[in-house]
Write a protein that holds these residues in place. Sequence first.
Motif, mmCIF file in Angstrom:
data_model
loop_
_atom_site.group_PDB
_atom_site.id
_atom_site.type_symbol
_atom_site.label_atom_id
_atom_site.label_comp_id
_atom_site.label_asym_id
_atom_site.label_seq_id
_atom_site.Cartn_x
_atom_site.Cartn_y
_atom_site.Cartn_z
ATOM 1 N N ARG A 7 36.080 38.344 31.671
ATOM 2 C CA ARG A 7 36.717 39.453 30.964
ATOM 3 C C ARG A 7 37.350 40.440 31.941
ATOM 4 O O ARG A 7 38.461 40.949 31.708
ATOM 5 C CB ARG A 7 35.690 40.164 30.074
ATOM 6 N N ALA A 8 36.642 40.703 33.050
ATOM 7 C CA ALA A 8 37.174 41.629 34.048
ATOM 8 C C ALA A 8 38.448 41.079 34.679
ATOM 9 O O ALA A 8 39.412 41.825 34.942
ATOM 10 C CB ALA A 8 36.118 41.898 35.121
ATOM 11 N N SER A 10 40.550 38.955 33.252
ATOM 12 C CA SER A 10 41.596 39.034 32.230
ATOM 13 C C SER A 10 42.150 40.457 32.105
ATOM 14 O O SER A 10 43.370 40.671 32.022
ATOM 15 C CB SER A 10 41.038 38.558 30.893
ATOM 16 N N ASP A 11 41.256 41.449 32.130
ATOM 17 C CA ASP A 11 41.689 42.850 32.032
ATOM 18 C C ASP A 11 42.513 43.253 33.250
ATOM 19 O O ASP A 11 43.511 43.987 33.111
ATOM 20 C CB ASP A 11 40.467 43.765 31.906
ATOM 21 N N THR A 12 42.104 42.785 34.412
ATOM 22 C CA THR A 12 42.836 43.137 35.636
ATOM 23 C C THR A 12 44.242 42.547 35.624
ATOM 24 O O THR A 12 45.221 43.214 35.997
ATOM 25 C CB THR A 12 42.067 42.635 36.869
ATOM 26 N N LEU A 13 44.361 41.291 35.191
ATOM 27 C CA LEU A 13 45.681 40.657 35.115
ATOM 28 C C LEU A 13 46.581 41.398 34.125
ATOM 29 O O LEU A 13 47.785 41.598 34.380
ATOM 30 C CB LEU A 13 45.518 39.195 34.698
ATOM 31 N N ALA A 14 46.012 41.808 33.001
ATOM 32 C CA ALA A 14 46.801 42.539 32.009
ATOM 33 C C ALA A 14 47.264 43.882 32.570
ATOM 34 O O ALA A 14 48.409 44.320 32.338
ATOM 35 C CB ALA A 14 45.971 42.738 30.740
ATOM 36 N N GLU A 15 46.378 44.536 33.323
ATOM 37 C CA GLU A 15 46.724 45.840 33.901
ATOM 38 C C GLU A 15 47.800 45.720 34.963
ATOM 39 O O GLU A 15 48.647 46.616 35.116
ATOM 40 C CB GLU A 15 45.456 46.482 34.468
ATOM 41 N N ARG A 29 43.567 43.468 45.132
ATOM 42 C CA ARG A 29 42.317 43.359 45.902
ATOM 43 C C ARG A 29 41.127 43.157 44.955
ATOM 44 O O ARG A 29 40.217 42.369 45.226
ATOM 45 C CB ARG A 29 42.119 44.626 46.740
ATOM 46 N N ARG A 30 41.149 43.928 43.844
ATOM 47 C CA ARG A 30 40.067 43.786 42.883
ATOM 48 C C ARG A 30 40.048 42.376 42.300
ATOM 49 O O ARG A 30 38.971 41.767 42.124
ATOM 50 C CB ARG A 30 40.229 44.797 41.745
ATOM 51 N N LEU A 35 37.620 36.953 41.628
ATOM 52 C CA LEU A 35 37.762 35.493 41.708
ATOM 53 C C LEU A 35 36.752 34.902 42.684
ATOM 54 O O LEU A 35 36.166 33.837 42.423
ATOM 55 C CB LEU A 35 39.184 35.124 42.116
ATOM 56 N N ASP A 36 36.527 35.587 43.817
ATOM 57 C CA ASP A 36 35.538 35.102 44.794
ATOM 58 C C ASP A 36 34.139 35.082 44.178
ATOM 59 O O ASP A 36 33.375 34.128 44.374
ATOM 60 C CB ASP A 36 35.550 35.985 46.045
#
Length: 308
Positions: A7-8, A10-15, A29-30, A35-36
């Motif tokens: 979820r995090a 997905s939210d980061t990609l949307a942002e 960076r986030r 992903l790591d």
Amino acid sequence: MADELDRAISDTLAEMRTANSEHAVELGRRLVDLLDRRNAIAATRTADIGALAKGIDRAVHALDDAASSAELVRRACERVAELCCADKVVLSRLDGDRIVPVTSFSADPDTALALPSEFAVVEGSPEARALETNTVTVGSQVPAELREALGANGFTIVPVVVDGTAAALVHVGASLDGSRRHALGVFAEVLGGCFERVGLESRRDRQDVLLRESAQRWGSDTEFDAVTVRGSTDLDAEHDAERRLLDPLTEREADVVRLILTGASNSTIAAELFITVDTVKSHVKRILRKLGATNRAELIAKYQSSTR
């Protein structure tokens, strides 16, 4: 944890789609960090699954050559404890709606667990749910009868199915996660098959004993005395006669014939072989047709004549 990371991500990609260049770098960076972390969890999960697979393999091999139900039960408890990384295990048989502990196991060699007393299957309990669904079930309130053996900090239970019916329950003194619950379920399926094998071998041994005793009773008193003192050559001849009689039959039909020769009724045969009376009747019809006999008496006479 993995779901939260997904979820995090997905939210980061949307942002990132609407972020300015400076904020996009920070989000990048986030994203790399997320992903790591997800890859690390996936690698750990893969390693855990591999270890569980090896554990199941070791546990199954430990059951292969168990010669009796008692030995099978003992080995099963030891292997369940190892497979589930649990300290305490209790295996019980089912007697109607009663749970009857048969053996308990502690990973601590200095701790001898007292065998718990039997108790009832309570409606709505983890035991009842496990039996209704034939699946591994986790519970939080350990039954009072098992607290001394398992502790009071949660438990996992799995039914052992034999011949299509739950015949035993295994209680593990730990609340297992999804992977270990799955491993326990797989092991319980194998254990049920092993109980079927040991039970079938025991029934065949009893049938062979009954068959020989019946052959002795069929003769006169003089013939009976001769049977009791005859040598291995005569016994070999009897086994050869039995083999010739049973050659045209399937394995299950042969089991039915062995019981017919002991004088067993249809209901007795059904109980002995865990089949219905109607199935026994169908087997008997096919057996008489294959062996050219019109009824049971003629079948027994054929066997008697072949052993003389």
